[in-house]
Design an enzyme around this catalytic site. Structure first.
Site, mmCIF file in Angstrom:
data_model
loop_
_atom_site.group_PDB
_atom_site.id
_atom_site.type_symbol
_atom_site.label_atom_id
_atom_site.label_comp_id
_atom_site.label_asym_id
_atom_site.label_seq_id
_atom_site.Cartn_x
_atom_site.Cartn_y
_atom_site.Cartn_z
ATOM 1 N N CYS A 174 0.825 -1.211 0.000
ATOM 2 C CA CYS A 174 0.000 0.000 0.000
ATOM 3 C C CYS A 174 0.860 1.263 0.000
ATOM 4 C CB CYS A 174 -0.925 0.016 1.213
ATOM 5 S SG CYS A 174 -2.141 -1.334 1.211
ATOM 6 N N PRO B 153 -10.319 -30.578 2.101
ATOM 7 C CA PRO B 153 -9.866 -30.619 3.498
ATOM 8 C C PRO B 153 -8.426 -30.141 3.630
ATOM 9 C CG PRO B 153 -10.914 -32.686 2.874
ATOM 10 C CD PRO B 153 -10.736 -31.910 1.607
ATOM 11 N N ILE C 277 -7.142 -27.293 3.392
ATOM 12 C CA ILE C 277 -6.705 -26.184 2.538
ATOM 13 C C ILE C 277 -7.540 -24.949 2.872
ATOM 14 C CG2 ILE C 277 -6.433 -25.326 0.201
ATOM 15 C CD1 ILE C 277 -6.028 -28.133 -0.755
ATOM 16 N N TYR C 278 -6.859 -23.892 3.275
ATOM 17 C CA TYR C 278 -7.493 -22.629 3.641
ATOM 18 C C TYR C 278 -7.064 -21.558 2.623
ATOM 19 C CZ TYR C 278 -7.954 -24.998 8.177
ATOM 20 O OH TYR C 278 -8.233 -25.895 9.168
ATOM 21 N N ALA C 279 -7.812 -20.480 2.583
ATOM 22 C CA ALA C 279 -7.440 -19.388 1.670
ATOM 23 C C ALA C 279 -7.797 -18.043 2.301
ATOM 24 C CB ALA C 279 -8.139 -19.538 0.326
ATOM 25 N N ASP D 36 -6.675 -11.254 -1.063
ATOM 26 C CA ASP D 36 -7.296 -10.714 -2.272
ATOM 27 C C ASP D 36 -7.795 -11.792 -3.222
ATOM 28 O OD1 ASP D 36 -6.495 -8.359 -1.150
ATOM 29 O OD2 ASP D 36 -4.944 -7.907 -2.639
ATOM 30 N N TYR E 25 -14.720 15.526 22.355
ATOM 31 C CA TYR E 25 -14.836 16.900 21.858
ATOM 32 C C TYR E 25 -13.871 17.835 22.585
ATOM 33 C CZ TYR E 25 -16.398 21.736 21.871
ATOM 34 O OH TYR E 25 -16.412 23.094 21.816
#
Length: 829
Positions: free
Chosen positions: A44, A277, A279-281, A284, A426
């Protein structure tokens, strides 16, 4: 037995998952595969390295392979691309720059491949002068190219977040920049009227904008690159930045059996598990649930990616964390302005067929009397029942925290009334007692409760002129300076007296500058039997929405590049920034900050400060009063000072540099005369007295000799507030009973409203940091002005010398005429 965990991708989501896993499991074997040479870098921040805001390239490297190994005992394999995975065998196939092809087994696999820039299939797309922005090597190549001495211009294709950030930073790097966008606006997460404010900020800072333009291809030129547009033009530049969007980098999964969405995103559940099974993700490359409507979407943002990495690590370590979805909260810097958004915009709500209401307000970023305050444009979207659906804001200060406040409210299913009840921090430098978030809530609540009906600027085309009246309730001066075609003007202060001018059989569409006076007018009209609605956001929003970039055809092209394939080649237009009157002088002797003061305060301060300087010394002044830009030019001319520099800078601040000179200003007076102003103050009305004293202070601050001649009712302005022990005739006592005693008792010439009018005008002056009438009197006396009371009027009205303020001189008409004969500026008030 310890687990072996492989992570594909080592930037936001992958690096966060790895670090969290190690904290939860000291014994796991963790390996990160990263196709590029760097991990955990600040993608970024890449544009800001180009523009120079980030000077040290190493600051972009949040973590290194060695750092991950030393602190977390994580093995990082850079320049190693995962080419395929086999869920049945639990292996991945790797192409490594160092080790060649090989397979690696896993117990758990985390996919965080990210997204890659879209490169459209257009003629000439492989031109070496076309660059994309994704990685450190990408930005290194761009930095090297623009550092070359013969590079002066660039074309950015795409008006999304990356395109806008790159355009800004390339401009900051000293290049002429043209941004081409295929849609009719920049930054499509924002609705058009707010995006227009950001586009105008870009244009004012020298970025050329081309909207609704499609790129047809690229041409190699003898020097530089040509970008062919659909209208037949070929724009020439030294390099092109391609930033039309991103697509998930998931092509390596095509033979894996893992289901992908229509645009190639990995489909996961709330545990961020794929259909296979173990496997994660994350990040983006995945399809997520949009929390407000429950639809599927993809939002490539760093915040969600890091949270998802943490959640996957929790799941693998046996914790029950889940990902609830995203609402797309985002923010962008556009030169001096900020834009931020959360939740749904109008385009999304219309596409989904969701019924909604909207409101736009323009409150101050913090207390207007404290220096540096500027307007925030805040748009709120909500259901007819009051559930908050989304919000957007643009401005120079305080935008981020307002959208963050509303983002929290949306996260917890907030209602409009929650915004009215929020107790937010404030103090004058930071906010107002009624925070902009509260103000937006109040305005929306008025709509929900039926206290006001509104219309939006884009609904003006639906108005039937024969059945309705478009009513501008601003002042006549404001109306003359610009209005909505087809409108008539009746000031809100005169509306009650002029109701008979309106046909109550017609609908009345009311507008003012920002919506507040329009709301007051709508209440007056509604309670007198009219059918009325008020323009949300007022004329300010309407005018902003009309912004259109300067078309390329109107830019003066002096340097044509001939023809390419019988198409005219044109140099990309040179950026034209709004320039200061002159360069900054090399020496600044004194500084003066009058931000927050309203006219004539800044000029008075300038005159006092300049009086302390020696000939030739310079004073740099910063002011926030918009009128100061023209006022200081006139003041410099009248006072004989040299205006060396005048510029509008970021945040709406005006900066001037003035040099004191001993020479007298040129005038039509003879050489032995000083410039002078005289005025007869006949009226005893508060508003007219204020006007006369403001003019007198300005004249005195400009170096003029000022004489004010108070006669008849004007004598009340300079009477003492306390009763004085003086002897009076019967007529004198009668006048004494009828006349207001002193400036604090003066009434208004119009809209006095049994004494309420003066209190309102005094309150407005206080809130806008305008000196009170009493302070203006003290100020003009301190500047050497002469206040003269008419002896004849005093005699007729029975007013004694003791009843007038001590600094007043008694004189007659002859005295005034003598002073007037020496002046070149005479007023009767």
């Amino acid at each position: 037995m310890s687990k072996k965990i492989l992570i594909v991708g080592g930037v936001a989501g992958g690096a966060s998952a790895a670090a969290r896993l190690r904290r939860l499991d000291e014994h796991a074997e963790i390996i990160i595969f990263e196709k590029g040479p760097y991990i955990s870098f600040a993608n970024c921040g890449l544009p800001y390295y180009i523009g120079g805001s980030i000077e040290d390239r190493e600051r972009l490297l949040v973590q290194t392979p060695k750092g991950m190994a030393d602190r977390f005992r994580i093995e990082v394999r850079t320049s190693s691309e995962v080419m395929a995975i086999d869920p049945q065998k639990r292996t991945v196939r790797v192409q490594s720059q160092e080790h060649g092809h090989y397979e690696e087994s896993y117990d758990e696999l985390i996919l965080s491949p990210g997204a890659k820039p879209i490169v459209p299939d257009l003629p000439g797309k492989d031109n070496p002068l076309i660059y994309t922005v994704r990685s450190i090597p990408d930005i290194d190549r761009i930095k090297k190219q623009i550092s070359s001495s013969n590079n002066q211009s660039t074309i950015v294709i795409g008006g999304g977040f990356i395109g806008v950030e790159m355009a800004e930073n390339l401009k900051e790097a000293g290049l002429n920049v043209t941004l081409i966008e295929g849609n009719g606006q920049l930054l499509t997460p924002f609705d058009a009227e707010l995006a227009a404010a950001l586009a105008q900020e870009m244009e004012q800072n020298g970025v050329n904008l081309l909207f609704s333009q499609r790129v047809q291809g690229f041409h190699s030129l003898e020097k530089g690159i040509g970008v062919e547009l659909a209208d037949g033009h070929v724009l020439k530049a030294d390099l092109v930045i391609l930033a039309i969007g991103v697509t998930p980098d998931t092509s390596f999964l095509k033979s894996s059996g893992i289901p992908l969405g229509t645009r190639g995103h990995i489909i996961v559940n709330e545990a961020l598990e794929s259909s296979e099974p173990h496997i994660y993700a994350v990040g983006d490359a995945i399809e997520v649930t949009e929390t407000i409507h429950g639809t599927k979407t993809a939002i490539p943002l760093a915040g969600p990616a890091n949270k998802q990495g943490r959640i996957v690590a929790d799941r693998i370590a046996g914790l029950s964390s889940t990902y609830k979805g995203t609402q797309g909260t985002s923010i962008i810097k556009v030169f001096g302005m900020t834009g931020a958004t959360t939740g749904s915009n109008e385009k999304t709500l219309k596409r989904l067929g969701v019924e909604y209401r909207s409101v736009i307000v323009h409150p101050a970023s913090h207390a207007s009397y404290y220096p540096g305050s500027s307007a925030v444009t805040l748009k709120l979207l909500f259901t007819p029942e009051g559930k908050i659906l989304g919000a957007q804001a643009v401005g120079y200060d305080g935008v981020d925290k307002r959208i963050d406040d509303i983002a929290v409210a949306i996260h917890f299913g907030g209602h409009i009334r929650d915004l009215t009840e929020l107790e937010l921090s404030y103090a004058p430098p930071y906010s107002s007692a009624k925070d902009p978030v509260n103000m937006a809530g109040y305005a929306a609540e008025n709509i929900l409760t039926g206290r006001v009906e509104t219309f939006t600027y884009d609904q003006l085309s639906e108005r039937q002129p024969e059945q309705s009246i478009l009513l501008d309730v601003r002042s006549e001066l404001e109306y003359r300076n610009g209005n909505i075609p087809g409108s008539i003007n009746i000031s809100v202060d005169e509306l009650r007296q002029r109701l008979n001018e309106l046909d109550n059989s017609k609908d009345v569409w009311v507008y003012c500058q920002v919506g507040l006076r329009g709301y007051t007018a709508s209440q007056i009209l509604r309670q007198h039997g009219f059918s009325v609605k008020n323009l949300s956001g007022g004329y300010k929003t309407y005018r902003q929405a009309q912004f259109k970039p300067t078309p390329i055809s109107s830019v003066n092209h002096n340097n044509h590049g001939g023809k390419k394939n019988n198409k005219p080649v044109i140099e990309a237009p040179k950026s034209e920034t709004i320039k200061p009157t002159s360069e900054q002088p090399q020496r600044i002797d004194n500084e003066l900050n009058v931000c927050g003061l309203s006219c004539p305060g800044p000029l008075i301060q300038v005159k006092q400060k300049m009086g302390q300087l020696s000939d030739g010394e310079t004073l740099r002044v910063k002011a926030s009063d918009p009128g100061f830009y023209e006022d200081v030019k006139a003041w410099a001319t009248m006072s004989g000072s040299a205006l060396l520099h005048l510029e509008r800078i970021k945040g709406g601040i005006i900066e001037a540099v003035i040099a004191k000179k001993s020479v007298q200003p040129v005038s039509n007076l003879s050489s032995h005369q000083d410039p002078a102003s005289t005025m007869v103050v006949f009226s005893g009305d508060l508003d007219k007295a204020i006007a006369s004293l403001i003019i007198a202070n300005g004249a005195a601050a400009s170096g003029r000799k000022v004489t004010m001649f108070f006669t008849f009712w004007g004598l009340n302005v300079i009477r003492k507030h306390q009763t004085q022990p003086v002897s009076k005739t019967m007529i004198g006592r009668m006048f004494d009973m009828m006349l207001p005693r002193g400036s604090k008792k003066l009434g208004m010439s119009k809209m006095n409203m049994l004494g309420v009018g003066p209190k309102i005008i005094r309150g407005l002056m206080k809130n806008n940091n305008v000196p009170s009438l009493e302070e203006l009197i003290e100020s003009v006396i301190a500047q050497g002005a002469e206040l003269v009371a008419c002896q004849m009027s005093m005699d007729l009205m029975g007013i004694q010398r003791e009843e007038l303020i001590d600094q007043v001189t008694i004189g007659g008409v002859g005295y005034y005429l003598g002073e007037a004969s020496q002046a070149n500026h005479n007023l009767f008030i």
